[in-house]
Design a protein around this motif. Structure first.
Motif, short mmCIF file in Angstrom:
data_model
loop_
_atom_site.label_atom_id
_atom_site.label_comp_id
_atom_site.label_asym_id
_atom_site.label_seq_id
_atom_site.Cartn_x
_atom_site.Cartn_y
_atom_site.Cartn_z
N ARG A 111 46.81 56.70 56.03
CA ARG A 111 45.81 56.06 54.86
C ARG A 111 45.56 54.53 55.05
NH1 ARG A 111 48.83 57.28 49.24
NH2 ARG A 111 46.47 56.82 48.47
N LYS A 112 44.49 54.13 54.68
CA LYS A 112 44.10 53.01 54.58
C LYS A 112 44.73 51.85 53.82
CE LYS A 112 39.21 53.96 56.06
NZ LYS A 112 37.75 53.89 55.74
N ALA A 113 44.84 50.86 54.11
CA ALA A 113 45.60 49.78 53.35
C ALA A 113 44.92 49.51 52.13
CB ALA A 113 45.89 48.35 53.97
N ALA A 114 45.38 49.40 50.64
CA ALA A 114 44.88 49.10 49.48
C ALA A 114 43.79 47.91 49.67
CB ALA A 114 45.62 49.05 48.25
N ALA A 115 42.46 47.99 49.16
CA ALA A 115 41.80 46.83 49.12
C ALA A 115 42.42 45.57 48.15
CB ALA A 115 40.60 47.16 48.57
N ARG A 116 42.04 44.42 48.52
CA ARG A 116 42.38 43.29 47.54
C ARG A 116 41.66 43.60 46.13
NH1 ARG A 116 41.19 37.42 49.63
NH2 ARG A 116 41.63 38.38 51.53
N PRO A 117 42.47 43.23 45.18
CA PRO A 117 41.68 43.33 43.85
C PRO A 117 40.77 42.32 43.50
CG PRO A 117 44.07 42.64 43.56
CD PRO A 117 43.86 43.06 45.01
N MET A 118 39.45 42.57 43.15
CA MET A 118 38.47 41.74 42.85
C MET A 118 38.99 40.81 41.92
SD MET A 118 35.01 44.07 43.24
CE MET A 118 34.17 42.59 42.40
N SER A 119 38.57 39.40 41.86
CA SER A 119 38.89 38.18 41.00
C SER A 119 37.63 38.55 39.80
CB SER A 119 39.21 36.96 41.38
OG SER A 119 37.75 36.51 42.16
N ARG A 120 37.95 38.72 38.64
CA ARG A 120 36.95 38.76 37.74
C ARG A 120 36.81 37.52 37.25
NH1 ARG A 120 36.41 44.54 35.16
NH2 ARG A 120 36.80 45.92 37.04
N ALA A 121 35.29 36.85 36.92
CA ALA A 121 35.44 35.72 36.28
C ALA A 121 34.94 35.99 34.87
CB ALA A 121 33.73 35.11 36.95
N ARG A 122 35.47 34.95 34.05
CA ARG A 122 35.40 34.96 32.54
C ARG A 122 33.76 34.94 32.26
NH1 ARG A 122 39.87 31.25 30.33
NH2 ARG A 122 37.93 29.87 30.62
N MET A 123 33.15 35.62 31.74
CA MET A 123 31.78 35.29 31.31
C MET A 123 31.54 35.58 29.73
SD MET A 123 30.39 35.74 34.41
CE MET A 123 28.77 36.23 34.38
N THR A 124 30.53 34.77 29.44
CA THR A 124 29.97 34.88 28.02
C THR A 124 28.64 34.90 27.83
OG1 THR A 124 30.56 33.92 25.69
CG2 THR A 124 30.46 32.31 27.49
N ASP A 125 27.95 35.22 26.87
CA ASP A 125 26.66 35.07 26.62
C ASP A 125 26.40 33.97 25.75
OD1 ASP A 125 25.98 37.78 27.81
OD2 ASP A 125 26.37 38.62 26.01
N GLY A 126 25.17 33.41 26.04
CA GLY A 126 24.57 32.35 25.33
C GLY A 126 23.25 31.92 25.87
N LYS A 127 22.70 30.72 25.15
CA LYS A 127 21.58 30.23 25.44
C LYS A 127 21.59 28.74 26.24
CE LYS A 127 17.12 28.90 23.31
NZ LYS A 127 16.38 28.51 22.11
N CYS A 128 21.00 28.79 27.36
CA CYS A 128 21.04 27.68 28.22
C CYS A 128 20.39 26.51 27.65
CB CYS A 128 20.77 27.79 29.46
SG CYS A 128 20.73 26.58 30.73
N PRO A 129 20.76 25.25 27.32
CA PRO A 129 20.07 24.17 26.92
C PRO A 129 19.02 23.61 27.90
CG PRO A 129 22.15 23.45 27.33
CD PRO A 129 22.40 25.01 27.55
N LYS A 130 19.24 23.87 29.32
CA LYS A 130 18.41 23.42 30.28
C LYS A 130 17.18 24.20 30.44
CE LYS A 130 18.29 21.35 34.66
NZ LYS A 130 19.06 20.96 36.05
N CYS A 131 17.49 25.58 30.59
CA CYS A 131 16.34 26.49 31.05
C CYS A 131 16.13 27.29 29.71
CB CYS A 131 16.74 27.67 32.30
SG CYS A 131 18.24 28.45 31.76
N THR A 132 16.58 27.04 28.78
CA THR A 132 16.21 27.84 27.43
C THR A 132 16.10 29.35 27.61
OG1 THR A 132 13.88 27.45 27.58
CG2 THR A 132 15.12 25.85 26.62
#
Length: 57
Positions: free
Chosen positions: A6-27
């Protein structure tokens, strides 16, 4: 009939915290990557890659 190795288990991916919103610079409405401690979050726009503190939004 040999046993298959068996292959070694892959390293778990780190999940970035994400949120929706309106960018004030690129609108545009985008997903922001959120990093930092609670109350001192830094939001990074995935479109224009600019960073904002929680106070600027």
């Amino acid at each position: 009939m040999g046993s298959r190795r068996r292959k070694a288990a892959a390293r778990p991916m780190s999940r970035a915290r994400m949120t929706d919103g309106k960018c004030p610079k690129c609108t545009t409405i985008v997903k922001f990557k959120v990093s930092g401690d609670v109350g001192k979050e830094v939001y990074e726009c995935t479109s224009c890659m600019s960073k904002f503190s929680i106070d600027e939004l």
